[in-house]
Design an enzyme around this catalytic site. Sequence first.
Site, PDB file in Angstrom:
ATOM      1  N   ARG A   1       0.800  -1.408  -0.030  1.00 35.05           N
ATOM      2  CA  ARG A   1       0.075  -0.088   0.118  1.00 35.05           C
ATOM      3  C   ARG A   1       0.931   1.172   0.056  1.00 35.05           C
ATOM      4  O   ARG A   1       2.000   1.276   0.460  1.00 35.05           O
ATOM      5  CB  ARG A   1      -1.062   0.023   1.119  1.00 35.05           C
ATOM      6  CG  ARG A   1      -1.827  -1.166   1.434  1.00 35.05           C
ATOM      7  CD  ARG A   1      -2.594  -1.070   2.973  1.00 35.05           C
ATOM      8  NE  ARG A   1      -3.404  -2.150   2.706  1.00 35.05           N
ATOM      9  CZ  ARG A   1      -3.422  -3.473   3.506  1.00 35.05           C
ATOM     10  NH1 ARG A   1      -1.813  -3.745   3.975  1.00 35.05           N
ATOM     11  NH2 ARG A   1      -4.195  -4.424   3.518  1.00 35.05           N
TER      12      ARG A   1
ATOM     13  N   HIS B   1      -2.687   3.031  -6.128  1.00 36.66           N
ATOM     14  CA  HIS B   1      -3.197   1.830  -5.511  1.00 36.66           C
ATOM     15  C   HIS B   1      -3.433   0.675  -6.694  1.00 36.66           C
ATOM     16  O   HIS B   1      -3.348  -0.428  -6.070  1.00 36.66           O
ATOM     17  CB  HIS B   1      -4.402   2.011  -4.798  1.00 36.66           C
ATOM     18  CG  HIS B   1      -4.802   1.155  -3.822  1.00 36.66           C
ATOM     19  ND1 HIS B   1      -4.147   0.737  -2.685  1.00 36.66           N
ATOM     20  CD2 HIS B   1      -5.873   0.262  -3.730  1.00 36.66           C
ATOM     21  CE1 HIS B   1      -4.581  -0.299  -1.973  1.00 36.66           C
ATOM     22  NE2 HIS B   1      -5.829  -0.475  -2.658  1.00 36.66           N
TER      23      HIS B   1
ATOM     24  N   ARG C   1      -0.948  -2.033  -6.693  1.00 32.40           N
ATOM     25  CA  ARG C   1      -0.875  -3.062  -6.113  1.00 32.40           C
ATOM     26  C   ARG C   1      -1.918  -3.874  -6.223  1.00 32.40           C
ATOM     27  O   ARG C   1      -1.582  -5.129  -6.409  1.00 32.40           O
ATOM     28  CB  ARG C   1      -1.360  -2.540  -4.561  1.00 32.40           C
ATOM     29  CG  ARG C   1      -1.640  -3.568  -3.807  1.00 32.40           C
ATOM     30  CD  ARG C   1      -2.090  -2.700  -2.079  1.00 32.40           C
ATOM     31  NE  ARG C   1      -2.816  -3.609  -1.280  1.00 32.40           N
ATOM     32  CZ  ARG C   1      -2.506  -4.298  -0.345  1.00 32.40           C
ATOM     33  NH1 ARG C   1      -1.140  -4.841  -0.242  1.00 32.40           N
ATOM     34  NH2 ARG C   1      -3.306  -4.727   0.321  1.00 32.40           N
TER      35      ARG C   1
ATOM     36  N   HIS D   1      -3.630  -9.327   3.669  1.00 34.52           N
ATOM     37  CA  HIS D   1      -5.459  -9.230   3.744  1.00 34.52           C
ATOM     38  C   HIS D   1      -5.545 -10.129   4.817  1.00 34.52           C
ATOM     39  O   HIS D   1      -5.126 -11.343   4.984  1.00 34.52           O
ATOM     40  CB  HIS D   1      -6.148  -9.894   2.316  1.00 34.52           C
ATOM     41  CG  HIS D   1      -6.047  -9.067   1.153  1.00 34.52           C
ATOM     42  ND1 HIS D   1      -6.212  -9.369  -0.143  1.00 34.52           N
ATOM     43  CD2 HIS D   1      -5.927  -7.675   1.256  1.00 34.52           C
ATOM     44  CE1 HIS D   1      -6.316  -8.470  -0.854  1.00 34.52           C
ATOM     45  NE2 HIS D   1      -6.022  -7.278   0.058  1.00 34.52           N
TER      46      HIS D   1
END
Length: 307
Positions: free
Chosen positions: A162, A253, A256, A279
Site C-alpha cells: 500500500r 493503488h 498494488r 489481507h
Amino acid sequence: MTLSLSPAARDLLQSWLAHVTALDGAAATTVDAYGRDVTGFLAFQSSYHGERLGLAPLRSLGIRDMRAWMAEERRRGLGARSLARRLSAVKSFFRWWAERDGFEPTAVLAARAPKFQRPLPRPLAETAARDLLDRVEMQDGRDWVSARDLAVMTLLYGCGLRISEALGLTAAALPLSDTLRIRGKGGKEREVPVIPAAREAVARYARLCPHRLDPTGPLFRGMRGGALNPRQIQKTVEQARLQLGLPATATPHAMRHSFATHLLDAGGDLRAIQELLGHASLSTTQAYTAVDTARLLEVYRNAHPKA
C-alpha cells in the site's frame, strides 16, 4: 441525537478507543471513525429509549433495538457499505466490552449487515503498468525526485505494498535485502520478497537524495526534507496517466491491484497472494479471481464467433 451519552458510556467508549490505539495499532483516522460510529450508535439508543442509558440497559439491547438503529441509518440515506462498516465498529466495541466484563451481547453480535456488492479491483494490463512506471520517472527534471517517485511506484507494483506502507518505511531499511518486514493495517506484520528492480530503484534514489537519510527518519523525503506526502505521488501518477491516455482508475493503488492480478495470471497461489498483500480474510483476495473471470468473459464475448 437530542440526548448525550451517559458518563459511564462515554468512559467505556474512551477505554475501548485507547485499547484499539495501543494494542491493535489502528491509525488515528481509523480510531476517529470508530469513535464517531459507536458514539452515533449509543446516542441513537439513548434517544430511542428516551433516556440516557447506563451500562446495564446497553448490555441488554435486543434485536429490535438493533433493527431500529439500522432502519434509522438507512432512512437517513446511509448506504449499505457504510452501514456495514458502522455495524462492524459497534460489534467490535461490544465484543471487547463483553470479554472485559463477562456478558453475552447476543443481539448485537447476531445483527446482520445489509448485503452490498464489493467493487472489483481495477488493475492495469502488464504493458500499461510498465508504461506507467516509465512515464512516472519522466515527470520531474530533478534526478533525485524522479528516482524517488519511481522507487515508490516500483515498491507498489513489485512488492504489492500500500502507498502508506511504502511511505512508512524508514531509512533503517537501507540497503533493501531480499525481504521486507511490513507493518500493515491493524498493526499486522508480514514479510514480502523484494524483487531486484525494487532494490535497485530504492538504492538509486538513496544515492541521489540530497537529504540525510537518518535510520530513524522516513526513507522517502519531500522537497524540504520532511516525510513525503502521498498526494505528491498521486499527482505525479495523474500527470503520467493523462499523458498515456490511461483511465482515471490508473492510481498508485492500482499498482498494488496489478501486482496481485499479474501474480494470479501467472499461476500464483491465492493464499500466498493473500499473505503477500496482508489481507486478513481470503475473501478479500478472492476478488482478484472475479477480475480474472470478468476479463475472460469479455475476451469470450469479443472473440468467440458465436458470442
